[in-house]
Design an enzyme around this catalytic site. Structure first.
Site, PDB file in Angstrom:
ATOM      1  N   ASP A  17       0.819  -1.216   0.000  1.00 21.71           N
ATOM      2  CA  ASP A  17       0.000   0.000   0.000  1.00 21.71           C
ATOM      3  C   ASP A  17       0.853   1.266   0.000  1.00 21.71           C
ATOM      4  O   ASP A  17       0.647   2.176  -0.816  1.00 21.71           O
ATOM      5  CB  ASP A  17      -0.941   0.008   1.205  1.00 21.71           C
ATOM      6  CG  ASP A  17      -1.970  -1.120   1.133  1.00 21.71           C
ATOM      7  OD1 ASP A  17      -2.191  -1.635   0.034  1.00 21.71           O
ATOM      8  OD2 ASP A  17      -2.530  -1.480   2.186  1.00 21.71           O
ATOM      9  N   ARG A  98       0.100   1.441  16.705  1.00 21.03           N
ATOM     10  CA  ARG A  98      -0.275   2.545  15.827  1.00 21.03           C
ATOM     11  C   ARG A  98      -0.168   3.931  16.477  1.00 21.03           C
ATOM     12  O   ARG A  98       0.318   4.871  15.821  1.00 21.03           O
ATOM     13  CB  ARG A  98      -1.687   2.338  15.269  1.00 21.03           C
ATOM     14  CG  ARG A  98      -1.850   1.120  14.372  1.00 21.03           C
ATOM     15  CD  ARG A  98      -0.789   1.049  13.306  1.00 21.03           C
ATOM     16  NE  ARG A  98      -1.080   0.018  12.308  1.00 21.03           N
ATOM     17  CZ  ARG A  98      -0.175  -0.703  11.695  1.00 21.03           C
ATOM     18  NH1 ARG A  98       1.112  -0.523  11.974  1.00 21.03           N
ATOM     19  NH2 ARG A  98      -0.519  -1.607  10.811  1.00 21.03           N
ATOM     20  N   ASP A 127      -7.152   0.828  11.393  1.00 18.08           N
ATOM     21  CA  ASP A 127      -5.923   1.612  11.504  1.00 18.08           C
ATOM     22  C   ASP A 127      -6.104   3.064  11.083  1.00 18.08           C
ATOM     23  O   ASP A 127      -5.435   3.959  11.594  1.00 18.08           O
ATOM     24  CB  ASP A 127      -4.802   0.963  10.683  1.00 18.08           C
ATOM     25  CG  ASP A 127      -4.171  -0.204  11.418  1.00 18.08           C
ATOM     26  OD1 ASP A 127      -4.352  -0.303  12.645  1.00 18.08           O
ATOM     27  OD2 ASP A 127      -3.487  -1.020  10.760  1.00 18.08           O
ATOM     28  N   SER A 180      -2.497 -10.028   3.910  1.00 20.52           N
ATOM     29  CA  SER A 180      -2.094  -8.761   4.504  1.00 20.52           C
ATOM     30  C   SER A 180      -1.547  -9.053   5.891  1.00 20.52           C
ATOM     31  O   SER A 180      -2.245  -9.621   6.733  1.00 20.52           O
ATOM     32  CB  SER A 180      -3.298  -7.813   4.600  1.00 20.52           C
ATOM     33  OG  SER A 180      -2.950  -6.632   5.273  1.00 20.52           O
TER      34      SER A 180
END
Length: 422
Positions: A17, A98, A127, A180
């Site tokens: 990504d 995160r 996320d 992923s």
């Protein structure tokens, strides 16, 4: 697109990504400088060639930040102490990283005097919320660019095609290898591909950290984990740095098939999603700390901590790390864990964690009281306790059974006393 944006700081991993986001930003924000930021949280990726890849994709520079120490001490350790597990199964491996990664990105953006920050999170996932709530908390003046909510790419297959069209190297990413994954010191997650059917069992080749329990050693591995005030302090009698504790328990857990979890969870946007997680060291620590808490916390404290742990898990999962409530719950966790100090002995065996023993200088377990043998405990004291403890239960039962059908009146105190004597 916004012509006022002259410099964008991108949260960059080098994965599919974020690799395609750099040329996309350059195409859609002409003349804009893109600065990439990669944070090392222990993902075990080869970071040596990352700068070259980022620059080749169109970034002006790459910041590579090793934040593993801060990650363990300021994020993972408070998480462990809290006992927070989302929906009873997910040990929050991605969620807890995160806020720190976004915090570092914001710091770079402010240093670079950037106009905007960007991330590679999809519009379906959690996320995006975690990154953007951190942006709002730390630098609300920065504009946010989320390409997955703007471009025409709608799947990972489309993203692979875009990368191939723009000659972006993908490494081992392909349409066949479509999982992923997210990894850090705490865990590795796996999503997508055949996992999107919850009836499918994960293939053995999916797992990257842990051996299959079937292939684990045929003998138990016994270890002892030490805690001080609810925080891991050492392993097998050796005091270790926080990072070393996580690494050692990850290795021991992985060798014994510990920490695999197949979870169907509720995303923040409301949909159910499936992820398979490997959290070997974290699973050991959560199990050990729970046993120590059961030895050192009284029932009110233990049960209320469980309630707070659930709320803490929801806050972490939802990206609300930089909030008053999370900080306040952490203050509570620090206080309530004041005497959670001691050692827990465990045996690791083919995916199982067997509790072998626990001890603490603040143990609330008194053998003399708990023993079935002769003790100083006065058994006759129990009668009065039960009468008072069950008073409301007894009164309710007598009233319900003693109401006169013809008069509708409850029995008198004297009648209830007589009922009790019978």
């Amino acid at each position: 697109m916004n012509s006022e944006i002259k410099k964008i700081v991108l949260a960059y991993s080098g994965g599919l990504d974020t690799s395609i986001i750099i040329p996309w930003l350059k195409d859609n924000y002409p003349g804009t400088e893109v600065v990439a930021v990669c944070t090392n949280v222990g993902q075990n990726d080869d970071l040596d060639g990352l700068e070259e890849k980022a620059l080749a994709s169109g970034a002006s520079k790459l910041y590579l930040k090793d934040i593993r120490k801060e990650f363990v001490e300021d994020y993972l350790y408070p998480l462990i102490r809290s006992g927070a597990i989302y929906e009873g199964k997910y040990l929050l491996g991605t969620s807890i990283a995160r806020p720190l990664q976004a915090k570092v990105q914001v710091e770079v953006a402010l240093q670079e005097q950037a106009d905007a920050v960007a991330h590679g999170c999809t519009g379906k996932g959690n996320d995006q919320v975690r990154f953007e709530l951190t942006y709002k908390a730390l630098a609300p003046q920065l504009k946010v660019i989320a390409p997955w909510r703007l471009w025409d790419i709608s799947s990972r297959e489309d993203a692979v095609e875009y990368a191939e069209e723009h000659n972006i190297p993908l490494g081992n990413i392909s349409k066949k290898n479509i999982y992923s994954r997210d990894a850090n010191l705490w865990h590795m997650s796996h999503e997508g591909g055949d996992l999107e059917d919850p009836w499918n069992r994960p293939e053995g080749s999916l797992f990257q950290l842990t051996v299959s329990p079937q292939d684990a050693p045929d003998k138990e591995t016994e270890i002892t984990v030490e805690f001080k005030k609810g925080i891991p302090a050492g392993v097998d009698g050796e005091e270790l740095e926080p990072l070393k504790i996580i690494e050692k328990l990850n290795r021991l857990g992985a060798e014994n098939g510990i920490g695999r979890s197949d979870v169907v969870e509720t995303r923040l946007v409301g949909m159910k999603s499936r992820g398979v997680y490997e959290t070997p060291g974290g699973t050991i620590l959560f199990k050990a700390l729970r046993e120590l808490e059961m030895l050192t916390l009284d029932s009110d404290a233990l049960h209320f901590k469980e309630l707070m742990a659930q709320r803490y898990a929801e806050l972490v999962y939802g990206g609300k790390w930089f909030t008053t409530l999370r900080e306040s719950i952490d203050a509570f966790m620090e206080k309530i864990s004041e005497y959670v100090t001691g050692s827990v002995k465990l045996s690791l065996y083919k995916g199982n964690i067997i509790i072998s023993g626990r001890k603490s200088p603040y143990s609330l377990y008194f053998k003399e009281l708990a023993s079935f043998g002769a003790t100083s405990y006065n058994h006759s004291d129990a009668e009065g306790f039960i009468n008072l403890y069950g008073l409301s239960t007894g009164v309710t039962a007598m009233v319900h059974r003693g109401v006169q059908k013809d008069t509708g009146q409850a029995p008198s105190i004297k009648e209830m006393a007589s009922f009790h004597e019978k």
